[in-house]
Enzyme design. Structure first.
Site, PDB file in Angstrom:
ATOM      1  N   CYS A 145      -7.572   5.057  -5.879  1.00 47.70           N
ATOM      2  CA  CYS A 145      -6.349   5.871  -5.887  1.00 47.70           C
ATOM      3  C   CYS A 145      -5.685   5.882  -4.510  1.00 47.70           C
ATOM      4  O   CYS A 145      -4.467   5.710  -4.413  1.00 47.70           O
ATOM      5  CB  CYS A 145      -6.656   7.306  -6.325  1.00 47.70           C
ATOM      6  SG  CYS A 145      -7.076   7.475  -8.063  1.00 47.70           S
ATOM      7  N   PHE A 194      -3.947   2.477  -3.885  1.00 49.09           N
ATOM      8  CA  PHE A 194      -2.804   2.085  -4.703  1.00 49.09           C
ATOM      9  C   PHE A 194      -1.737   3.168  -4.848  1.00 49.09           C
ATOM     10  O   PHE A 194      -0.578   2.836  -5.094  1.00 49.09           O
ATOM     11  CB  PHE A 194      -3.274   1.597  -6.077  1.00 49.09           C
ATOM     12  CG  PHE A 194      -4.009   0.300  -5.982  1.00 49.09           C
ATOM     13  CD1 PHE A 194      -3.321  -0.879  -5.738  1.00 49.09           C
ATOM     14  CD2 PHE A 194      -5.384   0.253  -6.104  1.00 49.09           C
ATOM     15  CE1 PHE A 194      -4.000  -2.086  -5.625  1.00 49.09           C
ATOM     16  CE2 PHE A 194      -6.072  -0.949  -5.999  1.00 49.09           C
ATOM     17  CZ  PHE A 194      -5.376  -2.129  -5.755  1.00 49.09           C
ATOM     18  N   GLU A 195      -2.086   4.427  -4.714  1.00 53.04           N
ATOM     19  CA  GLU A 195      -1.088   5.494  -4.816  1.00 53.04           C
ATOM     20  C   GLU A 195      -0.309   5.641  -3.513  1.00 53.04           C
ATOM     21  O   GLU A 195       0.869   5.961  -3.520  1.00 53.04           O
ATOM     22  CB  GLU A 195      -1.744   6.834  -5.165  1.00 53.04           C
ATOM     23  CG  GLU A 195      -2.341   6.913  -6.548  1.00 53.04           C
ATOM     24  CD  GLU A 195      -1.313   6.938  -7.662  1.00 53.04           C
ATOM     25  OE1 GLU A 195      -0.160   7.352  -7.416  1.00 53.04           O
ATOM     26  OE2 GLU A 195      -1.664   6.532  -8.780  1.00 53.04           O
ATOM     27  N   GLY A 196      -0.995   5.425  -2.394  1.00 58.94           N
ATOM     28  CA  GLY A 196      -0.370   5.705  -1.104  1.00 58.94           C
ATOM     29  C   GLY A 196      -0.394   7.199  -0.850  1.00 58.94           C
ATOM     30  O   GLY A 196      -0.596   8.005  -1.759  1.00 58.94           O
ATOM     31  N   ARG A 244      -3.719  -3.503  -8.896  1.00 57.63           N
ATOM     32  CA  ARG A 244      -4.553  -2.349  -9.237  1.00 57.63           C
ATOM     33  C   ARG A 244      -5.459  -2.668 -10.415  1.00 57.63           C
ATOM     34  O   ARG A 244      -6.650  -2.336 -10.418  1.00 57.63           O
ATOM     35  CB  ARG A 244      -3.677  -1.135  -9.538  1.00 57.63           C
ATOM     36  CG  ARG A 244      -4.472   0.152  -9.655  1.00 57.63           C
ATOM     37  CD  ARG A 244      -3.562   1.342  -9.715  1.00 57.63           C
ATOM     38  NE  ARG A 244      -4.306   2.589  -9.559  1.00 57.63           N
ATOM     39  CZ  ARG A 244      -3.753   3.735  -9.226  1.00 57.63           C
ATOM     40  NH1 ARG A 244      -2.446   3.811  -9.015  1.00 57.63           N
ATOM     41  NH2 ARG A 244      -4.496   4.816  -9.110  1.00 57.63           N
TER      42      ARG A 244
END
Length: 154
Positions: free
Chosen positions: A15, A18-20, A142
């Protein structure tokens, strides 16, 4: 019995990547106010708004761990009780965090997991790389990371 702390730790790593991290509220691609590592609501159920105050990195970590452990992990384990390793569960937990538990519940991916058709799961994960009908590089990357983690747990 799975070590849920380890499952959350693995999933949180994906997370974060990939979410930042966004310390101020922002609108996600779906137009939903979001903060931290993809949080759309706080622990008390209050929705994130664009008027919310910025948060710290530590607060973002707390929110991520709360959401994974208390919101998404129970739903994932209920939907996919056949997950039998921390790595498999973490890969599917990240999938659910990114795409929602409803998509997991309605998917062929879930059917493969329930059937313990472990060889088919990585291919099912790869199918979820589109938004608005277009392949997105970030989603492709992802899904590949989830696929690798899942395979390592097999």
């Amino acid at each position: 019995m799975l070590d849920h702390d380890q499952v959350v730790w693995y999933a949180a790593s994906l997370c974060r990547r990939f979410e930042g991290l966004y310390l101020k509220p922002y609108l996600c691609p779906a137009g939903v106010p979001t903060i931290g590592y993809g949080a759309t609501f706080y622990e008390d159920g209050t929705r994130v708004t664009m008027k919310d105050a910025p948060i710290t990195k530590s607060r973002a970590e707390d929110l991520l761990n709360y959401h994974l452990k208390n919101h998404f992990l129970p739903d994932v384990m209920k939907a996919c009780p056949t997950l039998d390793t921390e790595a498999k569960a973490a890969a599917i937990l990240d999938f659910a965090f990114n795409l929602g538990i409803g998509n997991l519940r309605a998917s062929t991916l879930r059917k493969r997991i329930l059937a313990k058709d472990w060889d088919a799961v990585p291919g099912e994960l790869k199918k979820w790389n589109k938004a608005g009908g277009k392949v997105l590089k970030g989603l492709t990357l992802r899904r590949e990371a989830e696929r690798i983690l899942f395979i390592l747990g097999t």
